[in-house]
Write a protein that holds these residues in place. Sequence first.
Motif, PDB file in Angstrom:
ATOM      1  N   ARG A 184       0.895  -1.499  -0.242  1.00 44.05           N
ATOM      2  CA  ARG A 184       0.016   0.402   0.161  1.00 44.05           C
ATOM      3  C   ARG A 184       1.156   1.301  -0.429  1.00 44.05           C
ATOM      4  NH1 ARG A 184      -3.870   0.555   5.321  1.00 44.05           N
ATOM      5  NH2 ARG A 184      -2.209   1.246   5.982  1.00 44.05           N
ATOM      6  N   ILE A 185       1.581   1.471   1.014  1.00 48.15           N
ATOM      7  CA  ILE A 185       2.768   2.874   0.382  1.00 48.15           C
ATOM      8  C   ILE A 185       3.453   2.847  -0.485  1.00 48.15           C
ATOM      9  CG2 ILE A 185       4.555   3.207   1.889  1.00 48.15           C
ATOM     10  CD1 ILE A 185       4.194   2.150   4.383  1.00 48.15           C
ATOM     11  N   GLU A 186       4.053   2.214  -1.274  1.00 46.63           N
ATOM     12  CA  GLU A 186       4.673   2.106  -2.008  1.00 46.63           C
ATOM     13  C   GLU A 186       3.853   2.582  -3.508  1.00 46.63           C
ATOM     14  OE1 GLU A 186       7.905  -0.234  -5.848  1.00 46.63           O
ATOM     15  OE2 GLU A 186       5.544  -1.491  -4.119  1.00 46.63           O
ATOM     16  N   LEU A 187       1.820   1.659  -3.401  1.00 44.75           N
ATOM     17  CA  LEU A 187       1.513   2.221  -4.486  1.00 44.75           C
ATOM     18  C   LEU A 187       0.666   3.171  -4.074  1.00 44.75           C
ATOM     19  CD1 LEU A 187      -0.679  -1.346  -4.085  1.00 44.75           C
ATOM     20  CD2 LEU A 187       0.905  -0.493  -5.481  1.00 44.75           C
ATOM     21  N   ASP A 188       0.254   4.438  -2.901  1.00 47.00           N
ATOM     22  CA  ASP A 188       0.557   5.868  -2.746  1.00 47.00           C
ATOM     23  C   ASP A 188       1.600   6.629  -3.423  1.00 47.00           C
ATOM     24  OD1 ASP A 188      -2.095   4.197  -1.236  1.00 47.00           O
ATOM     25  OD2 ASP A 188      -1.334   5.225   0.533  1.00 47.00           O
ATOM     26  N   HIS A 189       2.445   5.631  -3.220  1.00 46.03           N
ATOM     27  CA  HIS A 189       4.149   6.550  -3.350  1.00 46.03           C
ATOM     28  C   HIS A 189       3.868   7.195  -4.696  1.00 46.03           C
ATOM     29  CE1 HIS A 189       8.417   8.128  -3.350  1.00 46.03           C
ATOM     30  NE2 HIS A 189       8.297   7.666  -4.768  1.00 46.03           N
ATOM     31  N   ILE A 190       3.857   5.909  -5.575  1.00 44.02           N
ATOM     32  CA  ILE A 190       3.215   5.717  -7.488  1.00 44.02           C
ATOM     33  C   ILE A 190       2.217   6.920  -7.363  1.00 44.02           C
ATOM     34  CG2 ILE A 190       2.929   4.630  -9.309  1.00 44.02           C
ATOM     35  CD1 ILE A 190       4.314   2.301  -7.965  1.00 44.02           C
ATOM     36  N   ILE A 191       1.180   6.538  -6.464  1.00 41.38           N
ATOM     37  CA  ILE A 191       0.114   7.220  -7.748  1.00 41.38           C
ATOM     38  C   ILE A 191       0.481   8.769  -7.064  1.00 41.38           C
ATOM     39  CG2 ILE A 191      -2.451   7.748  -7.261  1.00 41.38           C
ATOM     40  CD1 ILE A 191      -2.831   4.902  -6.327  1.00 41.38           C
ATOM     41  N   ASP A 192       0.652   8.921  -6.020  1.00 36.18           N
ATOM     42  CA  ASP A 192       0.716  10.864  -5.518  1.00 36.18           C
ATOM     43  C   ASP A 192       1.655  11.171  -6.171  1.00 36.18           C
ATOM     44  OD1 ASP A 192      -0.850  10.531  -3.440  1.00 36.18           O
ATOM     45  OD2 ASP A 192       0.782  10.403  -1.829  1.00 36.18           O
ATOM     46  N   GLN A 193       2.872  10.760  -7.076  1.00 36.34           N
ATOM     47  CA  GLN A 193       3.637  11.616  -8.005  1.00 36.34           C
ATOM     48  C   GLN A 193       3.515  11.389  -8.974  1.00 36.34           C
ATOM     49  OE1 GLN A 193       7.990   9.969  -8.748  1.00 36.34           O
ATOM     50  NE2 GLN A 193       8.483   9.317  -6.920  1.00 36.34           N
ATOM     51  N   VAL A 194       1.655  11.266  -9.065  1.00 30.55           N
ATOM     52  CA  VAL A 194       1.187  11.384 -11.218  1.00 30.55           C
ATOM     53  C   VAL A 194      -0.007  12.393 -10.306  1.00 30.55           C
ATOM     54  CG1 VAL A 194      -0.012  10.624 -12.736  1.00 30.55           C
ATOM     55  CG2 VAL A 194       2.157   9.657 -12.015  1.00 30.55           C
ATOM     56  N   SER A 195      -0.980  11.878  -9.273  1.00 32.78           N
ATOM     57  CA  SER A 195      -1.911  12.833  -9.418  1.00 32.78           C
ATOM     58  C   SER A 195      -2.037  13.867  -8.647  1.00 32.78           C
ATOM     59  CB  SER A 195      -3.345  11.729  -8.828  1.00 32.78           C
ATOM     60  OG  SER A 195      -4.252  11.946  -8.247  1.00 32.78           O
ATOM     61  N   LYS A 196      -2.795  14.518  -8.798  1.00 30.67           N
ATOM     62  CA  LYS A 196      -2.893  15.823  -8.755  1.00 30.67           C
ATOM     63  C   LYS A 196      -3.652  15.639  -7.144  1.00 30.67           C
ATOM     64  CE  LYS A 196      -2.399  19.052 -12.617  1.00 30.67           C
ATOM     65  NZ  LYS A 196      -3.587  20.112 -13.481  1.00 30.67           N
ATOM     66  N   THR A 197      -4.206  15.031  -7.431  1.00 26.19           N
ATOM     67  CA  THR A 197      -5.398  14.680  -5.747  1.00 26.19           C
ATOM     68  C   THR A 197      -4.492  14.046  -4.979  1.00 26.19           C
ATOM     69  OG1 THR A 197      -7.375  15.155  -6.851  1.00 26.19           O
ATOM     70  CG2 THR A 197      -7.479  13.624  -4.988  1.00 26.19           C
ATOM     71  N   PRO A 198      -4.203  14.201  -3.432  1.00 20.56           N
ATOM     72  CA  PRO A 198      -2.929  12.933  -3.248  1.00 20.56           C
ATOM     73  C   PRO A 198      -4.325  11.700  -2.204  1.00 20.56           C
ATOM     74  CG  PRO A 198      -3.451  14.597  -1.642  1.00 20.56           C
ATOM     75  CD  PRO A 198      -3.962  15.324  -2.930  1.00 20.56           C
ATOM     76  N   VAL A 199      -3.597  10.279  -2.277  1.00 17.34           N
ATOM     77  CA  VAL A 199      -4.728   9.607  -2.222  1.00 17.34           C
ATOM     78  C   VAL A 199      -5.484   9.382  -0.761  1.00 17.34           C
ATOM     79  CG1 VAL A 199      -4.291   6.916  -1.558  1.00 17.34           C
ATOM     80  CG2 VAL A 199      -2.898   6.972  -3.353  1.00 17.34           C
ATOM     81  N   ASN A 200      -4.494  10.536   0.395  1.00 17.98           N
ATOM     82  CA  ASN A 200      -5.572  10.292   1.299  1.00 17.98           C
ATOM     83  C   ASN A 200      -6.414  11.282   1.367  1.00 17.98           C
ATOM     84  OD1 ASN A 200      -4.414  12.386   1.202  1.00 17.98           O
ATOM     85  ND2 ASN A 200      -2.541  12.961   2.891  1.00 17.98           N
ATOM     86  N   ARG A 201      -6.507  12.378   0.151  1.00 18.51           N
ATOM     87  CA  ARG A 201      -7.634  12.749   0.051  1.00 18.51           C
ATOM     88  C   ARG A 201      -8.574  12.330  -0.854  1.00 18.51           C
ATOM     89  NH1 ARG A 201      -6.060  18.846  -1.486  1.00 18.51           N
ATOM     90  NH2 ARG A 201      -8.161  19.409  -2.055  1.00 18.51           N
TER      91      ARG A 201
END
Length: 460
Positions: free
Chosen positions: A63-80
């Motif tokens: 999960r931590i790595e997946l969130d790291h990957i998503i957050d590098q691309v998405s303007k909306t961070p995973v936790n939001r």
Amino acid sequence: MAAEDEENVADERTVILEALVFIEKNDVYADSVIKDVLDKYSYLPSSSRAFIKRVLEGSTERRIELDHIIDQVSKTPVNRMKPVIRSIMRMSVYQLKYMDSVPASAAINEAVSLAGRKGFKTLKAFVNGVLRNIERNLDRISYPDRNTDPGSFLSIRYSCPLWLTEHLISERGFEYAKRMLESSLGARDLTVRTNLSKISVSDLMERLKEEGVDPKEHPYLPYALILKNVENLRSIKAFKEGLFQVQDVSSQLAIEAAGIKEGSFVVDVCASPGGKALHAADILASFKGGSEGSVLARDLTENKLALIDENAARHAFSNIRTGVWDALIYDPGLKEKADLVIADLPCSGIGIIGRKADIKYRIVKEDLESLSKLQRDILSVVSSYVKKGGRLLYSTCTVDRCENEDNAAWITENFPFKPLPLEGVIREVPGCDSFDKGYIQLINGVHLCDGFFISLFERI
């Protein structure tokens, strides 16, 4: 792809999404939910169940790595993100990065379709855009530098909270920490113990082969087997007949170390899920001298003891009984009565993060000190159950020094016990050089088993 196959794929991903959302919403352990899901959908083809299991486990443990990957691309961070969208993104990125057998187009298209079916049609373009961007840039995702920031590198690369990676580095060094975390990810073989009171190892192996199971001898113990090609354990006749028990070899080594003798009275004070108590019962049942001995297995609730009762009935062991009891409460009826007290106590569980995919997200640094104190409080009570000349087995499924080596030293400093060397037990276990001190520390990823601490003492 045929229409029926397309429908199966959509159904698989719907099952995965609903399970991930349920885990997050209800704050429950993923391994229990995954088991329930696989039981519920047992009618699905084995390939579908395997897909569901892999994506659920992978999306959780990474999960931590997946969130790291998503957050590098998405303007909306995973936790939001909304929980449904967050889960869709995680399960889809896991497929993109770790499942070569799944075409990227299928992973992305199904994610977009899922978002629409779950009531988020306005976010279909967002899901599509972020996932396609990730797919194009997977090879360019940046990670912390392992030399300048080793804790963050391990945290992101192996999906482990930063405080824990830094703690493991300080406790065991970078290379051991890396091997521990590396081994916690991905598929694991099933390790079982032969019930020697019922069948020989060679006969059990033959039975298993006849049922399509591929058994291999574990190098650490002659009666420990590694099983491959096991899809449904409860469908194996040899299991239903009580010829073997699921138990990691680390736990088996603990009972092997105890040196149980014929006619012994064994007390397991925190017995659930029961592997050690059942192992002790099997050893006692193996003696042919007529004095079988017995095992008293205790834990806090009836629910915790139910699985032990179920397995004892399956094995047809008559020499084990269970009882609800809080190990912190002294039982005067057991004072100096036990030949062996098994104190496998509540711990941080760092050694089994590969078996419980999300335990690493639940423990916090403060837990280590409080658990160490709890262990000492229990030991202060249950050590008095050991008769003179009897033995105390103290073990945990963690690699933390304050719960392990420090508590082992505390036992001899505060109670009339001396450590017993464990050389004979670990003759086939490489890298365990502390056996003469009365304990061994097994490290997941270094040894072929869970991370586990075993210490043995004799009352003097």
